[in-house]
Design a protein around this motif. Structure first.
Motif, PDB file in Angstrom:
ATOM      1  N   GLY A 118      -6.445 -10.109  16.614  1.00  0.00           N
ATOM      2  CA  GLY A 118      -6.736  -9.282  16.334  1.00  0.00           C
ATOM      3  C   GLY A 118      -6.781  -8.773  15.235  1.00  0.00           C
ATOM      4  O   GLY A 118      -6.770  -9.551  14.601  1.00  0.00           O
ATOM      5  N   MET A 119      -7.104  -7.419  14.777  1.00  0.00           N
ATOM      6  CA  MET A 119      -7.403  -7.083  13.444  1.00  0.00           C
ATOM      7  C   MET A 119      -6.722  -5.407  13.065  1.00  0.00           C
ATOM      8  O   MET A 119      -6.950  -4.951  14.536  1.00  0.00           O
ATOM      9  CB  MET A 119      -8.817  -7.477  13.140  1.00  0.00           C
ATOM     10  N   ILE A 120      -5.822  -5.566  12.322  1.00  0.00           N
ATOM     11  CA  ILE A 120      -6.076  -3.903  11.999  1.00  0.00           C
ATOM     12  C   ILE A 120      -6.321  -3.617  10.763  1.00  0.00           C
ATOM     13  O   ILE A 120      -5.971  -4.395   9.638  1.00  0.00           O
ATOM     14  CB  ILE A 120      -4.570  -3.896  11.552  1.00  0.00           C
ATOM     15  N   SER A 121      -7.352  -2.783  10.219  1.00  0.00           N
ATOM     16  CA  SER A 121      -7.493  -2.208   9.697  1.00  0.00           C
ATOM     17  C   SER A 121      -7.621  -0.643   9.036  1.00  0.00           C
ATOM     18  O   SER A 121      -7.471   0.296  10.124  1.00  0.00           O
ATOM     19  CB  SER A 121      -9.250  -2.034   9.667  1.00  0.00           C
ATOM     20  N   ILE A 122      -6.600  -1.222   8.209  1.00  0.00           N
ATOM     21  CA  ILE A 122      -6.082   0.847   7.663  1.00  0.00           C
ATOM     22  C   ILE A 122      -6.919   1.476   6.560  1.00  0.00           C
ATOM     23  O   ILE A 122      -7.878   0.937   5.782  1.00  0.00           O
ATOM     24  CB  ILE A 122      -4.411   0.731   7.186  1.00  0.00           C
ATOM     25  N   TYR A 123      -6.936   2.164   6.438  1.00  0.00           N
ATOM     26  CA  TYR A 123      -8.126   3.434   5.573  1.00  0.00           C
ATOM     27  C   TYR A 123      -7.587   4.333   4.851  1.00  0.00           C
ATOM     28  O   TYR A 123      -6.804   5.102   5.946  1.00  0.00           O
ATOM     29  CB  TYR A 123      -9.099   3.954   5.974  1.00  0.00           C
ATOM     30  N   THR A 124      -7.049   4.264   3.426  1.00  0.00           N
ATOM     31  CA  THR A 124      -6.226   4.929   3.183  1.00  0.00           C
ATOM     32  C   THR A 124      -7.306   6.159   2.948  1.00  0.00           C
ATOM     33  O   THR A 124      -8.125   6.278   2.548  1.00  0.00           O
ATOM     34  CB  THR A 124      -5.627   4.608   1.932  1.00  0.00           C
ATOM     35  N   ALA A 125      -6.344   7.204   2.495  1.00  0.00           N
ATOM     36  CA  ALA A 125      -6.857   8.995   2.438  1.00  0.00           C
ATOM     37  C   ALA A 125      -7.649   8.780   0.812  1.00  0.00           C
ATOM     38  O   ALA A 125      -7.130   7.943  -0.595  1.00  0.00           O
ATOM     39  CB  ALA A 125      -5.863   9.863   1.666  1.00  0.00           C
ATOM     40  N   LYS A 126      -8.897   8.909   0.524  1.00  0.00           N
ATOM     41  CA  LYS A 126     -10.408   9.074  -0.728  1.00  0.00           C
ATOM     42  C   LYS A 126      -9.856  10.062  -1.243  1.00  0.00           C
ATOM     43  O   LYS A 126      -9.461  11.221  -0.833  1.00  0.00           O
ATOM     44  CB  LYS A 126     -11.678   8.803  -0.884  1.00  0.00           C
ATOM     45  N   PRO A 127     -10.151  10.225  -2.838  1.00  0.00           N
ATOM     46  CA  PRO A 127     -10.048  11.024  -3.622  1.00  0.00           C
ATOM     47  C   PRO A 127     -11.269  12.089  -2.958  1.00  0.00           C
ATOM     48  O   PRO A 127     -12.046  12.142  -2.175  1.00  0.00           O
ATOM     49  CB  PRO A 127     -10.660  10.665  -4.960  1.00  0.00           C
ATOM     50  N   GLU A 128     -11.402  13.565  -3.583  1.00  0.00           N
ATOM     51  CA  GLU A 128     -12.025  14.068  -2.966  1.00  0.00           C
ATOM     52  C   GLU A 128     -12.105  15.316  -3.982  1.00  0.00           C
ATOM     53  O   GLU A 128     -11.771  15.106  -5.359  1.00  0.00           O
ATOM     54  CB  GLU A 128     -11.404  15.415  -1.955  1.00  0.00           C
ATOM     55  N   PHE A 129     -13.552  15.979  -4.539  1.00  0.00           N
ATOM     56  CA  PHE A 129     -14.032  16.698  -5.061  1.00  0.00           C
ATOM     57  C   PHE A 129     -14.167  18.002  -5.169  1.00  0.00           C
ATOM     58  O   PHE A 129     -13.947  18.654  -6.060  1.00  0.00           O
ATOM     59  CB  PHE A 129     -16.162  17.008  -5.129  1.00  0.00           C
ATOM     60  N   ASP A 130     -12.899  19.025  -4.207  1.00  0.00           N
ATOM     61  CA  ASP A 130     -12.244  19.731  -4.730  1.00  0.00           C
ATOM     62  C   ASP A 130     -10.575  19.599  -4.245  1.00  0.00           C
ATOM     63  O   ASP A 130      -9.838  18.611  -4.302  1.00  0.00           O
ATOM     64  CB  ASP A 130     -12.225  20.372  -2.953  1.00  0.00           C
TER      65      ASP A 130
END
Length: 917
Positions: A167-179
């Motif tokens: 299996g696989m665990i894919s972690i996605y961190t919070a991205k920069p925002e333009f606000d």
């Protein structure tokens, strides 16, 4: 094997559990949260959850694979800060750690890589923002703010990134925002825990946004080291992550991420296992073991209490200074009695940089992910887990060190043709990984007093005297020498036996002065993944991947144990005498344990291996109605072979010959799996459910187990021929299988059911249930050429795999009612995980069983105060459930059924304050 039971307390408490479509990922409604959802209150469309599990953005409900998508809100509600806490929200997942958090193991459907050997890659691969983490234990640290986590179940052998077999665990961190925005969180809890997290994101011009996040966490340890007046299993760590997002046009996006984390913590202590921990492992308290092999003989023998005179090793430990309190206390009493001056101090650094480019050409999209990472961990230890100084690693650069330097490059190009009838994807992947392990494992200052007692105990425990040279005093020697100048108990060899014991007693603070193992791995892969829309409701997915893996290995050894070659020379002639071979071999083995010998001092080794493997998938999926997906699939998975980075595997200590060492003896073969799955998913606006039935057949399964002296790494295969029980005997030479009759050695099969219910926008129930029969074949061999199974593994045939409970149920309830009219909301969140009984030892020895249990986590608070503040109280392990992560053979004393255990965390609680701006 004990009867499997399942407590459904979690379901009774909550009536629901975590699902394939988690609560926080559900579509949000503008309706009054307290109202029941009906057609007048909410958009009638089905909730849309976007995932990238197949290399492109897709609605989760349309993805014909078993996947859980955990949203940021769910992660925040559950208090998830590292991947261990995902156990509470994903029933098919189990993440645990043992003697070093760098060796943390993730299991899916009961399958995972266990043990402390970094040469084995993870069966469950972990990715952060599309970048492969070399081992799943690398993710056992703070993750910072997250966007989502995707958990893919079953082999991942087609698309980009590192292939994996389970299996696989894919972690996605919070991205920069333009606000412009920011946040700050402060937590205080028991064990004097302090956690501070904060970050800010802001635009830097019209096309660039930046983000910086940081986490600091400090907490006292769960174990009290009585002897050294300190605590162990503490937390002292931090993370800094900086990002830039560049979007010059609507079709081009580039994200640059750099991060650095550091841990300076003492890890990982263990306690003695008392018979009450696994009461089914004995018939009665007054039955002693019938032999040194009694641990394999249940139900014909018993497990004596640690302080029972029937356990002959206990008087030896007590005679050498072991505090009896450590032997009498409960398994879950967290007082530990460590050798004076020994330490569990460890240090970990993890940092890297990655860049992800997404370029939309209109009819195709290019994705490129380039990354470089370094990871280094050192971990000192009182390796025998007793107060007696038998085995240790001193703090420093060689203390069980592992260092990874990894460069990866992934390219994907995908688009559609034939009026969108074909959704195609092609790509390539390259990884270069330099792995170095360093070790300074040494025999302690009392090894010479302890080790001869194991030999004397085997001859006559009544003669053992740990305070005498060779563990046998003048009176004992007189008994064995015989009266009136007789030949003695061992004939003319009696003086040699005495001399061997006396030399053995001189092994004090000897051993490795710095062993170094290097492994360079290069991985090339080409892949394609194509979805054919045969009709508007019928899809055929075909994927294929070619992988080439090369590994170059070298090792150098430094060792000052000169007693080993002396006893080898003294006693080797007795190995040819049947009546004395066992005794002489035992003395030599203890003198040269783990091939720790000055004979290897200055020796270097080199070797290489090359693998080619095709993997892929075929999926047929059908949507008879818009909200229902039915699918069937086949997939082929693969995990690379490699090297056992441990000199003990070069040869049996008694047989080691430095002139004929073959480094190929350290190799283990690649693991492959054939997986079959049938499933359905239904999701509409108020409720959803999914069901999958799976069967996974593993060949060359890579098993790592500790036999009480050394780690054994072996490929596990089945045999279609009945071996007549010869794979269950005490011989490593019986139970061979013809290579033409080799079959899968491990099969995992069962079903997963998950459902969610949202009767109101403010109220969500979820439930999940996994049944996984993850079992070894009835007849086992140790390689694909039919080599017999290692006798230390003879309890495996036909039994359930370790740390693989047959039943797991998870459940949760989230209630977020409005408070007044100011926008404030209440928060009531509770989740639970219930597991059935399972064995925690990879060798499945009796006495390592863990009864089923239920873990409940709880969080309550008020959120959105003045549109920016929150206050929450929380409890993890609400009922202070005691359970073991792994029970293992206490080093050098396991023959007398003396086990130790790495305990799971006790109840923790605290308060969290949040602010946003």
């Amino acid at each position: 094997m004990r009867t499997t039971t399942l407590s459904l307390r979690a379901l009774a408490i909550l009536g629901a559990g975590f699902t394939l479509l988690p609560q926080a990922a559900m579509a949000q409604s503008t309706a009054d949260d307290g109202d029941m959802i009906d057609n007048a209150d909410v958009d009638s469309t089905t909730p849309v959850i976007v995932v990238t599990a197949q290399g492109r953005e897709q609605n989760l409900a349309d993805v014909p694979v078993a996947i859980s998508a955990v949203s940021a809100e769910t992660l925040e509600n559950s208090g998830t800060s590292d991947i261990r806490e995902l156990n509470q929200v994903a029933p098919s997942l189990l993440v645990s750690s043992t003697g070093n958090e760098a060796n943390g193991s993730a299991r899916i459907r009961g399958i995972g890589t266990v043990g402390d050997n970094p040469g084995l890659e993870s069966s469950v691969a972990v990715f952060v923002d599309g970048v492969y983490r070399s081992r799943s234990g690398n993710a056992l640290s703070e993750l910072g703010p997250l966007d989502r986590i995707e958990i893919l179940r079953g082999p991942q052998g087609t698309l980009g990134g590192r292939n994996s077999s389970a299996g696989m665990i894919s972690i996605y961190t919070a991205k920069p925002e333009f606000d412009f925005g920011g946040y700050a969180n402060f937590t205080y809890g028991n064990y004097d825990a302090i956690r501070v997290e904060g970050g800010v994101t802001a635009p830097v011009g019209d096309t660039v946004a930046a983000r910086v996040d940081g986490v600091f966490f400090r907490r006292d340890g769960f174990y009290n080291d009585v002897i050294n007046d300190t605590d162990v299993n503490n937390r002292d760590r931090y993370l800094v992550r900086a990002q830039a997002l560049f979007e010059p046009t609507d079709s081009i996006s580039f994200r640059l991420v750099g991060d650095y984390s550091k841990k300076d913590e003492a890890c990982c202590a263990a306690t003695f296992v008392q018979p009450s921990f696994a009461p089914l492992a004995r018939l009665s308290d007054d039955l002693p073991p019938t032999s040194a092999d009694a641990k394999f003989d249940y139900p014909g023998t018993a497990t004596p209490a640690l302080t029972d005179p029937a356990n002959p090793i206990i008087p030896i430990l007590l005679g050498l200074g072991q505090n009896p309190a450590a032997l009498n206390q409960s398994t879950f009493n967290r007082n530990i009695y460590v050798t004076p001056g020994r330490s569990y101090a460890g240090s970990t650094e993890d940092y890297g940089i990655s860049g992800e480019l997404n370029w939309d050409f209109g009819n195709a999209t290019l994705t490129s992910i380039t990354a470089y990472r370094e990871y280094e961990n050192t971990q000192a230890s009182d390796t025998d887990y007793t107060q007696v100084d038998i085995l240790y690693r001193a703090p420093g650069d060689f203390a069980g060190a592992r260092e990874f330097k990894t460069f990866t490059q992934e390219l994907r190009l995908n688009g559609t043709v034939f009026n969108d009838r074909l959704d195609w994807l092609v790509g390539g992947y390259y990884a270069n990984e330099d792995l170095q392990t360093r070790d300074n494992l040494r025999f302690g200052t009392q090894y010479g007093a302890f080790a001869p007692c194991r030999v004397v105990n085997a001859v006559n425990p009544a003669l053992a005297n740990p305070l005498a040279t060779g563990c046998i005093g003048a009176g004992g020697r007189a008994v064995l020498q015989g009266a009136n100048g007789g030949a003695g108990a061992f004939g003319p060899a009696t003086p040699l036996i005495f001399a061997g014991l006396d030399r053995l007693s001189q092994i004090n603070d000897l051993g490795s002065t710095g062993d170094v193992y290097n492994q360079t791995s290069e991985n090339f892969a080409l892949f394609t993944h194509n979805i054919f829309h045969i009709t508007d409701t019928l899809d055929l997915t075909l994927g294929l991947r070619y992988t080439n893996e090369t590994k170059d290995f070298d090792a150098s050894f430094a060792n000052d144990n000169v007693i080993c070659p002396q006893n080898r020379a003294l006693l080797s002639s007795l190995l040819a005498v049947p009546s004395l071979a066992g005794l002489a071999g035992g003395i030599i083995s203890l003198s040269c344990q783990g091939n720790s010998t000055s004979e290897l001092d200055g020796v270097t080794l080199e070797d290489s291996r090359d693998e080619d493997e095709f993997t892929g998938t075929a999926i047929l999926s059908w949507k008879p109605v818009d909200d229902l997906l039915v699918y069937g699939s086949y997939s082929r998975g693969y995990k690379a072979g490699g090297y056992n980075l441990d000199r003990s595997a070069l040869a049996l200590p008694v047989a080691l010959n430095v002139n004929t060492i073959n480094p190929a003896a350290l190799q283990f073969e690649e693991e492959t799996v054939d997986a079959y799955e049938i499933g359905l998913k239904y999701q509409e606006r108020m409720w959803g459910a999914s069901l999958s039935l799976f069967r996974q057949e593993f060949s060359n399964f890579q098993l790592n187990t500790f036999n009480g002296s050394v780690f054994v790494v072996q490929n596990i295969n089945g045999c279609d021929t009945d071996l007549g029980g010869l794979d269950r005997d005490n011989s490593g030479t019986t139970g061979a299988c013809d290579a033409d009759n080799i079959a899968p050695g491990v099969v995992s099969q069962g079903f997963e059911f998950e459902a969610n219910l949202r009767p109101a926008n403010s109220l969500i129930f979820t439930v999940g249930l996994t049944r996984a029969d993850t079992e070894f074949a009835d007849n086992l061999v140790g390689s694909e050429d039919g080599t017999p199974l290692d006798p230390a593994l003879r309890l495996l045939p036909g039994d359930q795999m370790s740390n693989a409970p047959a039943w797991v149920a998870t459940s949760s309830l989230t209630w977020t009612p409005d408070i007044g009219t100011s926008g404030m909301k209440g928060l009531f969140y509770i989740n639970a995980r219930t597991t059935s009984d399972y064995n925690t030892g990879s060798d499945l020895l009796y006495g390592k069983e863990q009864d089923g249990y239920t873990l409940v986590n709880y969080r309550v608070g008020i959120t959105n105060i003045a549109d920016r503040f929150s206050v929450e109280g929380w409890v993890n392990n609400l009922f202070d459930q005691n359970y073991s992560q792994v029970a293992f053979n206490t080093p050098f004393v396991a023959e007398q059924q003396t086990y130790s255990a790495f305990l799971a965390e006790p109840r923790t609680y605290g308060v969290t304050l949040r602010a946003e701006f």
